[in-house]
Design an enzyme around this catalytic site. Sequence first.
Site, mmCIF file in Angstrom:
data_model
loop_
_atom_site.group_PDB
_atom_site.id
_atom_site.type_symbol
_atom_site.label_atom_id
_atom_site.label_comp_id
_atom_site.label_asym_id
_atom_site.label_seq_id
_atom_site.Cartn_x
_atom_site.Cartn_y
_atom_site.Cartn_z
ATOM 1 N N PHE A 63 -2.326 3.428 0.761
ATOM 2 C CA PHE A 63 -1.261 3.762 -0.192
ATOM 3 C C PHE A 63 -1.646 5.019 -0.962
ATOM 4 O O PHE A 63 -2.677 5.054 -1.634
ATOM 5 C CB PHE A 63 -1.018 2.593 -1.164
ATOM 6 C CG PHE A 63 -0.505 1.347 -0.468
ATOM 7 C CD1 PHE A 63 -1.381 0.471 0.152
ATOM 8 C CD2 PHE A 63 0.853 1.076 -0.412
ATOM 9 C CE1 PHE A 63 -0.917 -0.670 0.816
ATOM 10 C CE2 PHE A 63 1.330 -0.055 0.241
ATOM 11 C CZ PHE A 63 0.446 -0.933 0.860
ATOM 12 N N VAL A 89 -5.650 1.248 -1.892
ATOM 13 C CA VAL A 89 -4.912 2.062 -2.848
ATOM 14 C C VAL A 89 -5.797 3.227 -3.267
ATOM 15 O O VAL A 89 -6.916 3.024 -3.739
ATOM 16 C CB VAL A 89 -4.544 1.206 -4.086
ATOM 17 C CG1 VAL A 89 -3.806 2.032 -5.122
ATOM 18 C CG2 VAL A 89 -3.722 -0.008 -3.668
ATOM 19 N N CYS A 90 -5.321 4.443 -3.109
ATOM 20 C CA CYS A 90 -6.130 5.625 -3.433
ATOM 21 C C CYS A 90 -6.444 5.675 -4.922
ATOM 22 O O CYS A 90 -5.543 5.679 -5.767
ATOM 23 C CB CYS A 90 -5.392 6.897 -3.042
ATOM 24 S SG CYS A 90 -6.194 8.372 -3.699
ATOM 25 N N ILE A 91 -7.714 5.768 -5.239
ATOM 26 C CA ILE A 91 -8.120 5.707 -6.650
ATOM 27 C C ILE A 91 -7.617 6.895 -7.460
ATOM 28 O O ILE A 91 -7.147 6.733 -8.593
ATOM 29 C CB ILE A 91 -9.657 5.569 -6.777
ATOM 30 C CG1 ILE A 91 -10.044 5.333 -8.242
ATOM 31 C CG2 ILE A 91 -10.390 6.776 -6.213
ATOM 32 C CD1 ILE A 91 -11.465 4.851 -8.413
ATOM 33 N N ALA A 109 -3.956 6.523 -8.001
ATOM 34 C CA ALA A 109 -3.690 5.349 -8.829
ATOM 35 C C ALA A 109 -4.006 5.620 -10.296
ATOM 36 O O ALA A 109 -3.257 5.204 -11.186
ATOM 37 C CB ALA A 109 -4.501 4.157 -8.329
#
Lengths: 102, 102, 130, 130, 135, 135
Positions: free
Chosen positions: C39, C77-79, C82
């Site tokens: 994501f 989920v890409c940090i 995010a």
Amino acid sequence: MSTLHTVNKSPFATNSLTSCLNHCREGDAVLMIEDGVYGGLSGTAVAEQVAAKAGSVSIYVLRPDADARGLAQERMLEGIEGVDYAGFVDLAAAHDRTQAWL
Amino acid sequence: MSTLHTVNKSPFATNSLTSCLNHCREGDAVLMIEDGVYGGLSGTAVAEQVAAKAGSVSIYVLRPDADARGLAQERMLEGIEGVDYAGFVDLAAAHDRTQAWL
Amino acid sequence: MKFGVVISEGPYTHEAADTAYHFVKAAIAKGHEVPRVFFYHDGVNVSTRLSVPPQDERHIQNNWTALAKEHDIDLVVCIAAAQRRGLLDQNEAERQGKDANNIAEGFRISGLGQLIEMGIQTDRLVMFGD
Amino acid sequence: MKFGVVISEGPYTHEAADTAYHFVKAAIAKGHEVPRVFFYHDGVNVSTRLSVPPQDERHIQNNWTALAKEHDIDLVVCIAAAQRRGLLDQNEAERQGKDANNIAEGFRISGLGQLIEMGIQTDRLVMFGD
Amino acid sequence: MPDVKKFLYVNRKAPYGTIYALESLEVVLIGAAFEQDVSLAFLDDGVFQLTKGQNTEGIGVKNFSPTFRALGDYEVTKLFVERESLEERGLTEADLQEITYEDEDDDWAEKPSIRVVSRAEMAEIMADQDVVLSF
Amino acid sequence: MPDVKKFLYVNRKAPYGTIYALESLEVVLIGAAFEQDVSLAFLDDGVFQLTKGQNTEGIGVKNFSPTFRALGDYEVTKLFVERESLEERGLTEADLQEITYEDEDDDWAEKPSIRVVSRAEMAEIMADQDVVLSF
């Protein structure tokens, strides 16, 4: 070696379909999904451009998206084939790579 | 009674500028903001279309957005005026309504 | 065949997360593997456990959580994406001094390297976005 | 003159929330009033207090919270759009049985009627979106 | 599966109006550590990402265009720019930043990273990849 | 300031690919309670919102197109559709849903809510508003 191109934008709203058609090569496939399905309609301002490519490139439309928008298969340009999500998977597997024209 | 139209999309990516120009009327103003500022460039594929309207409609470009994108005012079509955010506010106040071509 | 999937747009706002969901289900039904879904961009918004869609609408996050559990899909989920957008797990929230977190079960926050790794390790990469 | 402002896109993803911010500051500097800013569509994502942008970037939510406090601007987040996307205040979180909330100081959740009311009560309505 | 795959990052969007250009660059920088065969394609509005003289002070957003000049240090040295896309936008190569790399196979000679190609060449480059990431 | 303002909802986007069409309709429904002079404009891809026969079962998303037929009950009776936008998309009025309202000033006669107008007429309608909301 061939590519599955996906187009998810209306050709009346953005240049994604045009750019895709300008860059796909003989033997490639173009799958219209989401708002991209409008690109398959016959009798539109872009129909000629799409039809001109339909010889060298296989063009598909994702039926669930076309159905959602009330676009029966018989409204599509001749030669455009309808597929479901399983067909989408088959197309992605059958081509060497997938390129999304976002 | 006149309208301030804002266009925030690149004319090379979407049809927003074209649709705006097709619907604005004599005495209206068009302000290009965000990615819309590319519509003010001279020497492009859409420059003629914009120049053709520049007589009956006042066209402005938001300079902070043009500067961000490296577009000096001298690259803009003749007759297009640069404004800052305060100028944007003045334009919104000076016209009877604002219409955003999103 | 192994498919890697990228989702780049938020739930409800764009159809991307829906189309990807149907694609992944169909791929698995055909015997393919989908080891990971990544994501990115506004796609990270899919991972919030706080969404409350209308009763008669699909629940996009719940659907992904359930699908991942059933088929052992790694939902990453890409940090960086995010953090900008306010999606944090408990660890991140503590590290950043935030008083709440909002990531749903089945999603994990990690780096962009996971996207590249997915590209290397899968046979096909399919992107859904705007 | 009274300006009403609508923001329809999320922070960082689109420039809309930035342009609106500069517009509102300029309007106030010129002596105009901006009684309310309405956040709709992905614009509701501006209101999260959990975002952690990189140190060298602007903090969009903080900027709005500060501007609203200084000039008494009513920052209204559309409840229907917010629920879908996982933006909740404490009341909403309790009502929906969610274990966390994420709305920042200065923003309040309310209905779409507030958008119409703003259209009725202001002299100009300006929309920023995608 | 080959040890090294060909990765193409396709950039079709303008900078600042949306975040795609910036977040694409973030992937490129992280991806560089994986020692794959990396190329970047700039076409359609993506060519606007590379323009000279970007000054974002007025919009209060970080100017990330200098980062393109650092790509050589990450061994990202193939930036393909489509000529037709430039022309439609009234741009020439002179409007783009100068981006170079030092060629380790040629006594560290400084060479241009940007290669302006035709639309047909761009299509060939796209067709020669293992993984295509679109932004 | 007049007691009743003219509100125009401008719909330029297709349904389902993005949420704008649905969330625009939600504003219209809430806005109806405020007894303003409301019109809806459908142009560009917005005309696709009104097509007949939408069936969203396959994409698993709620079909909101029946809601347009309920607008008359909310006294939202002016739906302007641009003829040129229809034509460019290969559509005619026959492709659109039938949407009607009962005219209380005419013995509750059932009348069509959709009025197909030319681009020039659409521009006039837009220029005659107090508040324009774009979706």
